[in-house]
Scaffold this active site. Structure first.
Site, PDB file in Angstrom:
ATOM      1  N   ASP A  46       0.807  -1.221   0.000  1.00  7.54           N
ATOM      2  CA  ASP A  46       0.000   0.000   0.000  1.00  7.54           C
ATOM      3  C   ASP A  46       0.838   1.268   0.000  1.00  7.54           C
ATOM      4  O   ASP A  46       2.063   1.223   0.179  1.00  7.54           O
ATOM      5  CB  ASP A  46      -0.972   0.000   1.192  1.00  7.54           C
ATOM      6  CG  ASP A  46      -0.321  -0.475   2.497  1.00  7.54           C
ATOM      7  OD1 ASP A  46       0.918  -0.420   2.587  1.00  7.54           O
ATOM      8  OD2 ASP A  46      -1.059  -0.893   3.395  1.00  7.54           O
ATOM      9  N   ASN A  83      -7.659  -3.010  14.507  1.00  9.14           N
ATOM     10  CA  ASN A  83      -9.047  -3.223  14.086  1.00  9.14           C
ATOM     11  C   ASN A  83      -9.178  -4.403  13.115  1.00  9.14           C
ATOM     12  O   ASN A  83     -10.227  -4.622  12.540  1.00  9.14           O
ATOM     13  CB  ASN A  83      -9.616  -1.943  13.445  1.00  9.14           C
ATOM     14  CG  ASN A  83      -8.916  -1.572  12.136  1.00  9.14           C
ATOM     15  OD1 ASN A  83      -8.002  -2.268  11.689  1.00  9.14           O
ATOM     16  ND2 ASN A  83      -9.347  -0.486  11.515  1.00  9.14           N
ATOM     17  N   HIS A 133      -7.503  -4.845  10.268  1.00  8.61           N
ATOM     18  CA  HIS A 133      -7.209  -4.612   8.847  1.00  8.61           C
ATOM     19  C   HIS A 133      -5.920  -5.331   8.435  1.00  8.61           C
ATOM     20  O   HIS A 133      -5.040  -5.573   9.256  1.00  8.61           O
ATOM     21  CB  HIS A 133      -7.169  -3.119   8.497  1.00  8.61           C
ATOM     22  CG  HIS A 133      -5.981  -2.364   8.986  1.00  8.61           C
ATOM     23  ND1 HIS A 133      -6.009  -1.025   9.259  1.00  8.61           N
ATOM     24  CD2 HIS A 133      -4.691  -2.743   9.245  1.00  8.61           C
ATOM     25  CE1 HIS A 133      -4.830  -0.616   9.653  1.00  8.61           C
ATOM     26  NE2 HIS A 133      -4.010  -1.651   9.653  1.00  8.61           N
ATOM     27  N   GLU A 177      -9.799  -2.070   5.340  1.00  8.47           N
ATOM     28  CA  GLU A 177     -10.397  -1.738   6.632  1.00  8.47           C
ATOM     29  C   GLU A 177     -11.702  -2.513   6.832  1.00  8.47           C
ATOM     30  O   GLU A 177     -12.334  -2.923   5.849  1.00  8.47           O
ATOM     31  CB  GLU A 177     -10.704  -0.228   6.661  1.00  8.47           C
ATOM     32  CG  GLU A 177      -9.482   0.665   6.506  1.00  8.47           C
ATOM     33  CD  GLU A 177      -8.701   0.853   7.803  1.00  8.47           C
ATOM     34  OE1 GLU A 177      -8.674  -0.072   8.642  1.00  8.47           O
ATOM     35  OE2 GLU A 177      -8.108   1.931   7.958  1.00  8.47           O
TER      36      GLU A 177
END
Ligand code: PGA
Length: 244
Positions: free
Chosen positions: A67, A136, A138, A143
């Site tokens: 990314d 979280n 991801h 996400e």
């Protein structure tokens, strides 16, 4: 899912670098998927050491990063381009043209995303993908959401991720709100995957993942439970809630 628990971050980094070394020795023209963030920094340090002390040879290795932030130029100090150069590429004998980090400033970004996936496929796919995990759940910048996108795409970042990543920036306002990321499909096509987690702040999400009870788009990493060759490497802190 294979689980390896190392005592601490140092052990996790050494173990991960050992596996990468074995893969490069097995296939010198390895297609290696790389991650950024704090977790793989120690692994990259070990790989640099192996290059310098044991002649680990990266000359035929190709890398694809997961990314990059949208809007940061490759020269921006917080770009993942610079991260990769400083933490790994500048210190090993990899050919710059064999390293790929998504371009967060691409003009036709949709076309660019398609070509990123095509570029991976044309080389026969990723042999080994290294992943971190967000608190979280991801992976890369996929996400939690109702739907997860398969291919490389542009995505918004959640508040939790923006908060977590603000530690690398002078202020939270400077953290980009969007990013280009490989999708779940691109990641799941990798032949072998290593997911790394270190520290207490990852213990809860790791506990959910290692239950191996369900996959849910609200914890994107649980999609990895459907993959045939995933190794999760943890330090004791990240593993502390597993088997509780
Ligand atoms: P970290 O990030 O390695 O900096 O904890 C992991 C991630 O957000 O994927």
């Amino acid at each position: 899912m294979k689980i390896i628990i190392e005592k601490d971050y140092d052990g996790l980094s050494k173990k991960t670098a050992e596996i990468i070394k074995e893969e490069i020795n097995r296939k010198p023209n390895l297609i290696l998927g790389l991650a950024t963030g704090s977790t793989p920094v120690g692994t990259y340090e070990e790989l640099i050491k192996m290059h310098k002390e044991e002649n680990l040879d990266f000359s035929k290795v190709t890398t694809f990063n997961l990314d990059e932030y949208i809007g940061l130029s490759p020269e921006h100090p917080n770009s993942y381009h610079i991260y990769m150069e400083e933490n790994l590429f500048n210190h090993i004998n990899i050919e710059k043209e064999n390293t790929h980090v998504p371009n967060g400033e691409a003009e036709d970004i949709e076309e660019y995303c398609k070509n990123y996936d095509k570029g991976i496929e044309e080389l026969g796919g990723i042999d080994l993908q290294i992943l971190g995990i967000g608190e979280n759940g991801h992976i890369a910048f996929n996400e939690p959401a109702e739907e997860l996108t398969l291919g490389t795409h542009v995505t918004g970042l959640t508040e939790s991720t923006i908060n977590a990543n603000s530690r690398f920036f002078d202020s939270i306002e400077e953290v980009p709100k969007t990013a280009i990321t490989m999708g779940l499909g691109s990641i799941m096509k990798a032949k072998k995957i290593i997911l790394l987690a270190s520290g207490k702040n990852k213990a809860q999400v790791i506990k959910e993942l290692l239950k191996e009870e369900y996959t849910t788009t609200s914890i994107p990493a649980t999609m990895l439970l459907l993959h045939p060759d995933v190794t999760v490497i943890l330090d004791e802190e990240a593993a502390s809630k597993h088997n509780e």
